[in-house]
Design a protein around this motif. Structure first.
Motif, mmCIF file in Angstrom:
data_model
loop_
_atom_site.group_PDB
_atom_site.id
_atom_site.type_symbol
_atom_site.label_atom_id
_atom_site.label_comp_id
_atom_site.label_asym_id
_atom_site.label_seq_id
_atom_site.Cartn_x
_atom_site.Cartn_y
_atom_site.Cartn_z
ATOM 1 N N GLU A 29 -81.246 87.768 -3.497
ATOM 2 C CA GLU A 29 -81.342 86.567 -4.292
ATOM 3 C C GLU A 29 -79.944 85.976 -4.427
ATOM 4 N N THR A 30 -79.834 84.799 -5.010
ATOM 5 C CA THR A 30 -78.511 84.177 -5.079
ATOM 6 C C THR A 30 -77.825 84.405 -6.416
ATOM 7 N N GLU A 33 -75.905 88.954 -10.319
ATOM 8 C CA GLU A 33 -76.289 90.350 -10.487
ATOM 9 C C GLU A 33 -76.766 90.932 -9.158
ATOM 10 N N ASP A 34 -77.434 90.110 -8.352
ATOM 11 C CA ASP A 34 -77.868 90.616 -7.052
ATOM 12 C C ASP A 34 -76.701 90.680 -6.075
ATOM 13 N N TYR A 35 -75.849 89.665 -6.113
ATOM 14 C CA TYR A 35 -74.724 89.614 -5.175
ATOM 15 C C TYR A 35 -73.789 90.808 -5.384
ATOM 16 N N TYR A 36 -73.475 91.113 -6.639
ATOM 17 C CA TYR A 36 -72.525 92.190 -6.914
ATOM 18 C C TYR A 36 -73.178 93.555 -7.062
ATOM 19 N N LEU A 37 -74.359 93.593 -7.632
ATOM 20 C CA LEU A 37 -74.938 94.886 -7.987
ATOM 21 C C LEU A 37 -76.244 95.155 -7.257
ATOM 22 N N SER A 361 -72.592 77.533 -13.466
ATOM 23 C CA SER A 361 -73.912 78.101 -13.203
ATOM 24 C C SER A 361 -73.752 79.373 -12.364
ATOM 25 N N GLU A 362 -74.808 80.195 -12.315
ATOM 26 C CA GLU A 362 -74.730 81.440 -11.541
ATOM 27 C C GLU A 362 -74.510 81.139 -10.071
ATOM 28 N N ARG A 363 -75.148 80.060 -9.623
ATOM 29 C CA ARG A 363 -75.014 79.676 -8.228
ATOM 30 C C ARG A 363 -73.575 79.289 -7.914
ATOM 31 N N ARG A 364 -73.013 78.522 -8.853
ATOM 32 C CA ARG A 364 -71.625 78.105 -8.680
ATOM 33 C C ARG A 364 -70.705 79.330 -8.702
ATOM 34 N N ILE A 368 -67.934 80.456 -6.063
ATOM 35 C CA ILE A 368 -66.533 80.690 -6.436
ATOM 36 C C ILE A 368 -66.120 82.084 -5.965
ATOM 37 N N ALA A 369 -67.047 83.044 -6.110
ATOM 38 C CA ALA A 369 -66.765 84.408 -5.672
ATOM 39 C C ALA A 369 -66.459 84.452 -4.186
#
Lengths: 494, 98
Positions: A29-30, A33-37, A361-364, A368-369
């Motif tokens: 997912e985008t 929490e999904d990207y990092y964990l 936003s989480e997407r943003r 940024i990450a």
């Protein structure tokens, strides 16, 4: 022919890793929490190997055997003790506790956890800043290692900068596309790959030397002092302070510490904990003994070369040497991938969001990450081109820099009376002193401060004691701030 | 809280496991046994012992009790459950406050 074969092995590996990353991307997912964990959904085998692979960078493949070759096989004891036993205990004491707290409150980073507990954006930013500071040289070292490995593999056909740039580009692309799910999957592949390769290499070399007994006899004939435990480099001070600073430092490495938040269930953490000493032993015994046994062979290892490829070139076929270099590159890549990913989450969650744009936003944040990863890796790459010489020492220092965070964190986890002022003093003062010690060796204008005292005792060990004493002492004389909330760290179910 | 007094024995046990992973009693000993220096065998055997005792620590339930948790069987105690439990507790506190 040889060049083509070697490059083919390495490129083949990179392609497989990228393919895995793309598959991981399809199922992810985008959200942050999904990207990092990976949505806290990592199972036992993957958790075990992703921690294993990130823990072991080129240090295991090149550094460990080199030290065993020059100073004796005691390095096996130092690494086995710190990694196999002390780290496992800390895995429970720090890791399980962080998992419980993280799952209750949805934390993604160490700084976030501490900042929330003590109601302090400053502490959050301080912990993230200190972590990124020590992470930078460590990422750089992986790039330097990768660059050197490709020079060695292709006999200079690929220049140092070209190798480092290729690896950097691949890492950025890979991490940006896949997130933790992808990194964890390739770590598992790499961990299994490293284990198999190192045993294959050891079996090949040992049979060429006439068996284990003959290899050890040869080693003792050339270096009789290798037979007795201790002596030379390995003073009690060296063994104890190296084991303690590295083991505690490893728990505070962003890419390791973030692993404490990713497990799907406590059963995953428990199984990994019990398997850990065995897994560590399986890798270290063949890798480091190969280095020690090489001391008994007539080979001469050039001053700045690594002993393992030299031994393999002499006693094993070309394809196996190439596979080992690919394995070492795999180790460096997986370390770098995880470091970049965790570093970027420290940056976005603990520095960018609280200090610059809280409404992102989480997407943003996820974008940024990705930009953060690119910038950090590119800067580290540039630095790796300009100052490759003195940074090895600074890189080794990173472990101790991280170790200075460990005791304040343990205090915060277990002692409700810990205050924000205590935490800030316990983190900031030892870091400042240690940074001064480290920089004094780099800056020519000031006298170099000693790094070890009285026969191998690391000053970082003394600073660790200071960090704990300051955290406790200052907490006792200050009152908890109004924003702090000790119940955030309460985990008892009833 | 289900922490039991006998669990305290794990603290010195872990301390000994860490301390003697380094074969201090064999300092300076240079005997070779079965192709390797004897202190390497000590280390290998010791890490095997660690793995066995770690497994026992986990299986006995001391793992959870040490953190004030109830021992759980099988796949229980997932991150999701902990999150749900924390949310439920927060809701309870909210109700009490009103």
């Amino acid at each position: 022919m040889t060049l083509g074969l070697s490059l083919g092995v390495v490129v083949g590996y990179l392609v497989v890793a990228l393919a895995l990353g793309l598959v991981a991307y399809r199922v992810s997912e985008t959200t942050a929490e999904d990207y990092y964990l990976a949505s806290r959904s990592i199972g036992t085998l993957v958790l075990l190997f992703t921690t294993f692979a990130t823990l072991l960078s080129a240090f295991t493949f090149f550094g460990g055997p080199n030290l065993a070759y020059r100073a004796g096989p005691e390095w096996l004891i130092v690494m086995g003790t710190l990694d196999g036993v002390l780290f496992a205990v800390l895995w429970y004491v720090i890791g399980y506790k962080q998992w419980l707290i993280g799952a209750r409150n949805g934390y993604v980073t160490l700084g976030e956890m501490l900042g929330d507990r003590f109601g302090s954006t400053g502490l959050r930013a301080l912990v993230a800043g200190v972590s990124l500071l020590w992470l930078f040289p460590y990422v750089m070292l992986q790039q330097m290692g990768a660059g050197e490995a490709l020079v060695g593999l292709t006999n200079g056909a690929v220049p140092y900068w070209g190798g480092a740039a290729l690896i950097t580009a691949f890492m950025i692309l890979y991490v940006a596309v896949a997130g933790l799910r992808g990194v964890a999957w390739t770590d598992t592949l790499q961990g299994l790959f490293m284990l198999s390769v190192v045993w294959l290499a050891a079996a090949w070399v040992v049979s060429a030397l006439g068996g284990v007994g003959a290899a050890t006899e040869g080693m003792l004939a050339a270096r009789p002092e290798f037979g007795g435990f201790g002596g030379g480099t390995y003073t009690p001070g060296f063994i104890i302070s190296t084991a303690i600073t590295i083991a505690f430092g490893v728990t505070m490495f962003p890419q390791i510490n973030q692993r404490f938040f990713v497990a799907k269930s406590a059963a995953t953490l428990k199984r990994s904990f019990a398997l850990w000493p065995v897994l560590v032993l399986l890798l270290f015994v063949p890798a480091f003994m190969l280095g020690a046994w090489a001391a008994g062979t007539p080979l001469t290892v050039p001053e700045n070369a690594n002993v393992l490829p030299v031994v393999l070139n002499e006693y094993a076929p070309t394809w196996l040497a190439a596979v080992v270099v690919a394995g070492a590159m795999a180790a460096m890549m997986s370390s770098s991938d995880s470091m970049l990913l965790s570093g970027s989450s420290y940056f976005t969650r603990d520095l960018y969001r609280p200090l610059i744009d809280a409404e992102a936003s989480e997407r943003r944040e996820a974008w940024i990450a990705r930009i953060g990863v690119g910038a950090f890796a590119a800067l580290a790459f540039v630095a790796s081109l300009f100052r490759p010489g003195t940074l090895i020492e600074v890189g080794g220092t990173a472990f101790s820099g991280f170790a200075l965070l460990a005791l304040p964190v343990i205090c915060a986890l277990y002692w409700p009376r810990t205050t924000r002022t205590g935490m800030i003093a316990g983190v900031a003062v030892p870091q400042a002193i240690y940074l001064a010690v480290v920089l004094s060796a780099v800056v020519g204008a000031v006298p170099t401060l000693p790094r070890t005292v009285a026969g191998g005792w690391d000053v970082a060990l003394g600073l660790m004691v200071l960090s704990g004493a300051l955290t406790v002492g200052v907490s006792l004389v200050t009152a908890p701030s109004e924003e702090s909330d000790a119940s955030r760290f309460a985990v008892a179910g009833d | 809280m289900t922490r039991s007094r006998s669990d305290l024995v794990w603290i010195p046990t872990f301390a000994i496991l860490v301390a003697f992973a380094v074969p201090w009693p064999l300092w300076g000993v240079d005997r070779v046994v079965a192709g390797l220096p004897v202190w390497i065998w000590w280390h290998v055997a010791w890490l095997g012992l660690c793995a066995a005792l770690f497994a026992l620590f986990v299986r006995s339930g001391a793992w959870e009790r040490g953190m004030g948790q109830r021992p759980t069987a099988g796949a229980a105690g997932t991150a999701e459950e902990i999150t749900d439990q924390a949310a439920a507790e927060a809701a309870d506190r909210e109700v009490e406050r009103r």
